[in-house]
Design an enzyme around this catalytic site. Structure first.
Site, PDB file in Angstrom:
ATOM      1  N   TYR A 153      38.147  46.992 -20.043  1.00  0.00           N
ATOM      2  CA  TYR A 153      38.458  45.787 -20.998  1.00  0.00           C
ATOM      3  C   TYR A 153      37.981  46.382 -22.592  1.00  0.00           C
ATOM      4  O   TYR A 153      36.953  46.399 -22.789  1.00  0.00           O
ATOM      5  CB  TYR A 153      37.735  44.491 -20.731  1.00  0.00           C
ATOM      6  CG  TYR A 153      38.088  43.302 -21.384  1.00  0.00           C
ATOM      7  CD1 TYR A 153      39.139  43.282 -22.222  1.00  0.00           C
ATOM      8  CD2 TYR A 153      37.392  42.303 -21.280  1.00  0.00           C
ATOM      9  CE1 TYR A 153      39.492  42.391 -23.246  1.00  0.00           C
ATOM     10  CE2 TYR A 153      37.590  41.083 -22.101  1.00  0.00           C
ATOM     11  CZ  TYR A 153      38.940  41.132 -22.902  1.00  0.00           C
ATOM     12  OH  TYR A 153      39.162  40.018 -23.471  1.00  0.00           O
ATOM     13  N   LYS A 181      42.835  46.710 -19.835  1.00  0.00           N
ATOM     14  CA  LYS A 181      43.013  45.389 -20.537  1.00  0.00           C
ATOM     15  C   LYS A 181      42.819  45.626 -21.970  1.00  0.00           C
ATOM     16  O   LYS A 181      41.575  45.978 -22.434  1.00  0.00           O
ATOM     17  CB  LYS A 181      42.426  44.260 -20.104  1.00  0.00           C
ATOM     18  CG  LYS A 181      42.860  43.001 -20.581  1.00  0.00           C
ATOM     19  CD  LYS A 181      41.708  41.986 -20.265  1.00  0.00           C
ATOM     20  CE  LYS A 181      42.127  40.530 -20.835  1.00  0.00           C
ATOM     21  NZ  LYS A 181      42.241  40.241 -21.905  1.00  0.00           N
TER      22      LYS A 181
END
Length: 323
Positions: A153, A181
């Site tokens: 992320y 992400k």
């Protein structure tokens, strides 16, 4: 999926992008604390059923929108257990395991595996502003000690450090990394990441816009993990339309989504009306959705002018009736 160009298998890795079917519009769910500030299983059930009814393709628990930093270790585990149990395998659940040290992240990842989660997600450690080499070393150690698919992320607003595309490419070679992400406000870097990473790992990036359609068509993208899911009425049909090749429909809903997001967020993903989670939960309350309340150090949105503007924004895109 979504006009994906030829993907290459990374031979010799434990997992690759083909080992998971993560795609479409996902939600990084808020943690629905009750009015007493405690985890509320009834609110969890109502919220998860709402997301499934909306057609959301997957959920992230204890992510940025989940206020993981305001929970004890046991609460993070309880929260994850509720999401996995209530979802019951109907949609994938990825558990956010972000922390300051590899040991902490690994402990949460092992618990996620024990309860039957589909994968784990983690940021680089916040506050410490690690170098790119330190970011790689951090995730490399985690990768060697877990058995679940791992999503990296990139969250510069919350972490204070951007994971560079060159570092993402190195991370994509780790055994358990299957997705990125990418929540950067740097649009040039975002596009570069999609171009270079989409053949290797699943890429979740905010491309729900007319311009994003062109990027998806030319280079591919797997979907988007949206904080809180206010945009589900637009995000879900956007990816369904892209998958069906209905570009006119995709543009139609993308314009509404972009209007909503531009009204909610500044370019760096900070909130226009309050802290991101506070304005998210205020909006969910306006919509009658089971988002619960925020926890300290956050404060609920209470400014009358900001509240009125938020109400007007939700009304302007058709999510809320004008009163």
């Amino acid at each position: 999926m979504y006009f994906k160009k030829n993907a290459t298998l990374k031979l010799g890795r434990t997992m690759d992008r083909h080992s998971v079917d993560w795609h479409g519009y996902w939600v990084a769910a808020p943690t629905p604390f009750g009015d007493d500030g405690l985890i509320d299983p009834d609110l969890h059930r109502a919220m998860i059923e709402m997301y499934i009814a909306q057609g959301v393709k997957g959920l992230v628990v204890n992510g940025s929108s989940g206020e993981w930093w305001a929970q004890t270790l046991q609460e993070r585990k309880t929260n994850a257990e509720l999401f996995v149990t209530i979802s019951g395998g109907r949609i994938p659940v990825i558990v956010g395991c972000s922390g300051f040290t590899p040991d902490y992240v690994v402990a949460l990842a092992q618990h996620a595996q024990h309860i039957g989660a589909d994968g784990v997600l983690a940021t680089a450690p916040a506050y410490v502003h690690p170098t790119q080499q330190e970011i790689f070393a951090f995730f490399s150690e985690i990768d060697q000690r877990i058995d679940l698919p791992l999503s990296i992320y990139n969250w510069p607003l919350g972490i204070g450090t951007e994971i560079e595309v060159s570092t993402m490419l190195r991370l994509a070679e780790l055994d358990h990394v299957v997705s990125i992400k990418n929540s950067t406000g740097n649009l040039v870097a975002l596009r570069q990441a999609v171009v270079e990473l989409s053949p290797i790992v699943r890429v979740f990036a905010n491309l729900i816009s007319p311009a994003g359609i062109d990027v998806i068509q030319n280079y591919g993208s797997d979907g988007f993990i949206d904080g809180g899911g206010l945009g589900a009425p637009f995000g879900v049909p956007f990816f369904e339309a892209i998958d069906a090749g209905d570009i006119d429909r995709a543009r139609e809903v993308a314009i509404k989504y972009s209007t909503l997001m531009t009204g909610l967020w500044n370019p760096d993903f900070s909130g226009r009306f309050a802290a991101p989670v506070a304005q998210l939960k205020a909006a969910m309350q306006m919509l009658g959705q089971p988002g619960g309340v925020v926890r300290s150090p956050l404060l609920p949105l209470s400014d009358p002018s900001s509240t009125a503007q938020l109400h007007e924004l939700l009304s302007s895109v058709g999510l809320l009736s004008v009163e």
